[in-house]
Design a protein around this motif. Structure first.
Motif, short mmCIF file in Angstrom:
data_model
loop_
_atom_site.label_atom_id
_atom_site.label_comp_id
_atom_site.label_asym_id
_atom_site.label_seq_id
_atom_site.Cartn_x
_atom_site.Cartn_y
_atom_site.Cartn_z
N GLN A 119 1.79 6.71 -2.39
CA GLN A 119 3.42 7.04 -2.20
C GLN A 119 4.60 7.40 -3.35
O GLN A 119 5.40 6.69 -3.73
CB GLN A 119 3.92 5.04 -1.76
N SER B 219 -0.41 -4.30 6.56
CA SER B 219 0.87 -4.58 5.70
C SER B 219 1.83 -5.34 6.48
O SER B 219 1.07 -5.56 7.82
CB SER B 219 1.19 -2.80 5.92
N TYR C 240 0.03 5.00 4.42
CA TYR C 240 1.24 6.20 5.17
C TYR C 240 1.08 7.47 4.98
O TYR C 240 1.24 8.04 6.11
CB TYR C 240 2.29 5.35 4.29
N ILE D 122 9.91 3.65 1.60
CA ILE D 122 9.08 4.47 1.43
C ILE D 122 8.72 5.70 2.10
O ILE D 122 7.83 6.43 1.92
CB ILE D 122 7.71 2.94 2.11
N GLU E 167 12.35 -6.77 4.02
CA GLU E 167 10.98 -7.23 2.83
C GLU E 167 11.47 -7.03 1.58
O GLU E 167 12.26 -6.35 0.48
CB GLU E 167 10.31 -5.49 3.15
N TYR F 185 10.04 -7.11 -2.19
CA TYR F 185 8.97 -6.85 -2.73
C TYR F 185 8.93 -7.68 -3.93
O TYR F 185 9.87 -8.07 -5.12
CB TYR F 185 9.43 -5.40 -3.50
#
Ligand code: GLU
Length: 296
Positions: A63, A171, A193, A214, A238, A240
């Motif tokens: 990533q 995910s 991804y 991302i 999201e 983290y």
């Protein structure tokens, strides 16, 4: 000596981890693991980060801008935050052993003792909290879509009916599509991804979904730049977190103290800027830097 170590390993395996048992392991009996590795790491305990000890940190390897392996180098925002935090815990950069931690394997890697901590675009969720604990959050992203540059009909998840969409197994991104947008969307799941972007470029899928930061890193990557673009219409929050063994409040508080310092001394800002520069991505200033959650 050995029996003491074994006893400590058993305690660690039972989840009663102390900082030293969790964070430190000696290189001679720590086994490197990659994705899907079935090796068992040791639960060897020592007093803090003595010279020669290593700490095993789970990151993504593919990533760009977050966790990325470039030969023997590891780069990205997750790598920078992990390096800062572990330094505050007494580890120099060369004492870090980076372990690839794909989305679907993060809980197992932590619960199985194969990594000490995970910094891998790892959203804090209640269902994950059944198996692991989290420090942080240290960043807030939002789920978004990546499309081919010439796509004109997809501006958000409601435009995906009848379309093929790629995301990653394990995910929150794939989960949200299944729970909130299942109707009419053909979800294709991949292990990472980067593989989804390959399917987008060759026309197998019409969009890729995961967190905006991302997608921005992948869109700016050599080979992808100019071919794909981020839609820019985030539809989730999201948070983290730093994944840690379940119930280790002591290490959680130490990580949170380091994250606080990282924001206060400007290193957090520097890391965000350095790792998103040139991607066109701007962190949401309303949610970043985030408020820390209480450790439990
Ligand atoms: N942040 C989301 C998650 O933890 C998506 C990104 C990822 O798969 O790492 O599931």
């Amino acid at each position: 000596m050995r029996s003491t170590r074994m006893a400590l390993a058993a305690i660690a395996a039972a989840g009663a981890l102390t900082l030293s048992a969790c964070a430190a392991s000696s290189p001679d009996d720590t086994t490197d693991t990659g994705a899907g590795g079935e090796t068992t790491a040791s639960g060897d305990a020592t007093d803090g980060a003595a010279a020669g000890d290593t700490i095993r940190i789970g990151i993504k390897f593919d990533q760009p801008g977050l966790g990325f392996q470039d030969g023997s180098e590891y780069r990205g925002f997750d790598v920078d935050v992990a390096t800062y935090v572990t330094e505050a815990l007494g580890y120099s950069a060369d004492q870090i052993e980076w372990v690839e931690s794909p989305s679907a394997q993060r809980e197992n890697l932590l619960a199985g003792g194969q990594v000490d901590m995970i910094f891998a675009t790892y959203s804090i969720t209640d269902s994950r909290r059944e198996t692991v604990s989290f420090a942080g959050p240290y960043f807030v992203a939002g789920q978004d879509l990546l499309v081919r540059t010439d796509e004109t009909d997809i501006a958000g998840p409601e435009d995906l009916e009848g379309r093929n969409l790629c995301s990653v197994t394990g995910s929150t991104s794939a989960e949200r599509i299944k729970t909130d947008y299942a109707e009419g969307v053909q979800l294709v799941e991949q292990p990472s991804y980067a593989e989804c972007v390959g399917l987008l470029r060759d026309g197998t899928v019409d969009a890729v979904t995961t967190d905006d930061i991302i997608l921005a890193g992948l869109a700016a990557q050599e080979g992808n730049a100019g071919q794909v673009r981020v839609v820019g219409n985030p539809f989730s929050t999201e948070n983290y977190g730093v994944g840690i063994p379940k119930g280790d409040v002591e290490i959680c508080e130490q990580i949170n103290a380091a994250l606080t310092t990282m924001v206060e001394d400007g290193s957090w800002d520097e890391a965000v800027t350095a790792n998103t520069e040139g991607t066109g991505y701007t962190a949401n200033a309303e949610t970043n830097p985030p408020e820390l959650m209480a450790c439990s």
